[in-house]
Write a protein that holds these residues in place. Structure first.
Motif: not given
Lengths: 110, 110
Positions: A30-31, A51, A71
């Protein structure tokens, strides 16, 4: 193979010519974040994204833009590059606190 | 803002000698990480320290986190030519992003 892929790896451009450095990760993290590395200064964070559609400024965001529409992708955009943006750029994704870096993109702005 | 310093900036050692790099933060950290970057490569995660006074070992590498969680060290016993590279610490303050130190560049003479 788990990896973070950046393109281009090397680029020489001229002042004011817009460019984009792409970054893609296949780990479903996500990061994601962008860093620039300059001699004696270590790695300084430009932008990060927690995100999709969530981005925030790091320590040195001036002159850069980012987007996070998916993503896996986190492109770095230099709308009007200047010589002080000549640097080595790293994209990274983060999982459980561990940063996974791409191979780096060496940018020269003349 | 948060600052992370590292000393020394450069270290040249003879193969077989020990090496230590020190990392100091101006503020208390929630955790600290260490990365190694080979010449021409990208930073690679080595370890994360979280607890006050924590000591971790990876073969010839020993990592320490200070009692006050404001400093850390990386010690390499009996260096080898494969240890050549730049070692970065990265400090994380609660609720903020990692801040990298400027790195210590290690040269190992055979």
């Amino acid at each position: 193979e788990a990896q973070v892929t950046q393109n281009p790896r090397y680029l020489i451009t001229v002042t004011g010519k817009k460019l984009t450095v792409t970054c893609s990760q296949n780990m479903n993290h996500e990061y994601m974040s962008w860093y620039r590395q300059d001699p004696g200064l270590g790695l300084r964070q430009i932008y990060y994204s927690m995100n999709v559609e969530v981005t925030d400024k790091g320590d040195v965001p001036e002159g850069y833009k980012v987007s996070r529409k998916e993503k896996r992708n986190f492109p770095l955009i230099l709308e009007s590059p200047s010589p002080n943006q000549t640097s080595l750029y790293f994209c990274a994704s983060n999982h459980a606190g561990e940063l996974f870096f791409g191979e780096g993109s060496r940018l020269t702005v003349l | 803002g948060q600052q992370v310093m590292q000393i020394p900036q450069y270290q040249h050692v003879q193969e077989g000698e020990d090496f230590t790099t020190y990392c100091n933060s101006s503020t208390t950290l929630s955790n600290i990480q260490w990365y190694k970057q080979r010449p021409g490569g990208h930073p690679v995660f080595l370890i994360q320290l979280v607890k006050s006074g924590e000591v971790k070992k990876q073969k010839r590498l020993t990592f320490q986190f200070g009692e006050a969680k404001k400093n850390s060290s990386l010690h390499i016993t009996a260096t080898q030519t494969t240890d050549v590279g730049t070692y970065f610490c990265a400090g994380l303050k609660y609720g903020q992003n990692f801040v990298f130190g400027p790195g210590t560049r290690l040269s190992v003479l055979p």
